[in-house]
Design an enzyme around this catalytic site. Structure first.
Site, PDB file in Angstrom:
ATOM      1  N   ALA A  12      -3.571 -14.415  14.058  1.00  0.00           N
ATOM      2  CA  ALA A  12      -2.472 -13.640  13.482  1.00  0.00           C
ATOM      3  C   ALA A  12      -2.953 -12.289  12.968  1.00  0.00           C
ATOM      4  CB  ALA A  12      -1.829 -14.412  12.349  1.00  0.00           C
ATOM      5  N   LYS A  13      -2.068 -11.309  13.046  1.00  0.00           N
ATOM      6  CA  LYS A  13      -2.331  -9.984  12.513  1.00  0.00           C
ATOM      7  C   LYS A  13      -1.415  -9.777  11.312  1.00  0.00           C
ATOM      8  CE  LYS A  13      -3.501  -8.418  17.088  1.00  0.00           C
ATOM      9  NZ  LYS A  13      -3.157  -7.577  18.211  1.00  0.00           N
ATOM     10  N   GLY A  16       3.129  -8.088   9.007  1.00  0.00           N
ATOM     11  CA  GLY A  16       4.271  -8.454   8.167  1.00  0.00           C
ATOM     12  C   GLY A  16       4.127  -8.016   6.727  1.00  0.00           C
ATOM     13  N   GLU A  17       2.920  -7.819   6.250  1.00  0.00           N
ATOM     14  CA  GLU A  17       2.713  -7.413   4.868  1.00  0.00           C
ATOM     15  C   GLU A  17       3.152  -5.973   4.617  1.00  0.00           C
ATOM     16  OE1 GLU A  17      -1.350  -8.146   3.977  1.00  0.00           O
ATOM     17  OE2 GLU A  17      -1.210 -10.270   4.458  1.00  0.00           O
TER      18      GLU A  17
END
Length: 65
Positions: A12-13, A16-17
């Site tokens: 995952a990267k 989304g943050e």
């Protein structure tokens, strides 16, 4: 050609943050625009808003809490 996986679990990267970082300042600015008091500490609670309004009313001016 496949892209390299990210450092998170299952590759995952953390894209989304990025959207989360601007939520709290936007809410704080909306409160300031609506009632004229700026809340500087998180979390923004109803108690902090009521306290800031009481101080504003006592001072008769804009106040920061």
């Amino acid at each position: 050609m496949e892209e390299e996986l990210g450092p998170g679990p299952y590759g995952a990267k953390s894209i989304g943050e990025q959207g989360i970082a601007s939520t709290a300042p936007a809410i704080a600015n909306a409160i300031y625009d609506a009632i004229g008091v700026r809340i500087l500490d998180l979390p923004i609670t109803p108690e902090k808003i009521l306290q800031a309004l009481a101080v504003k009313r006592a001072e008769g001016d804009r106040h920061e809490v």
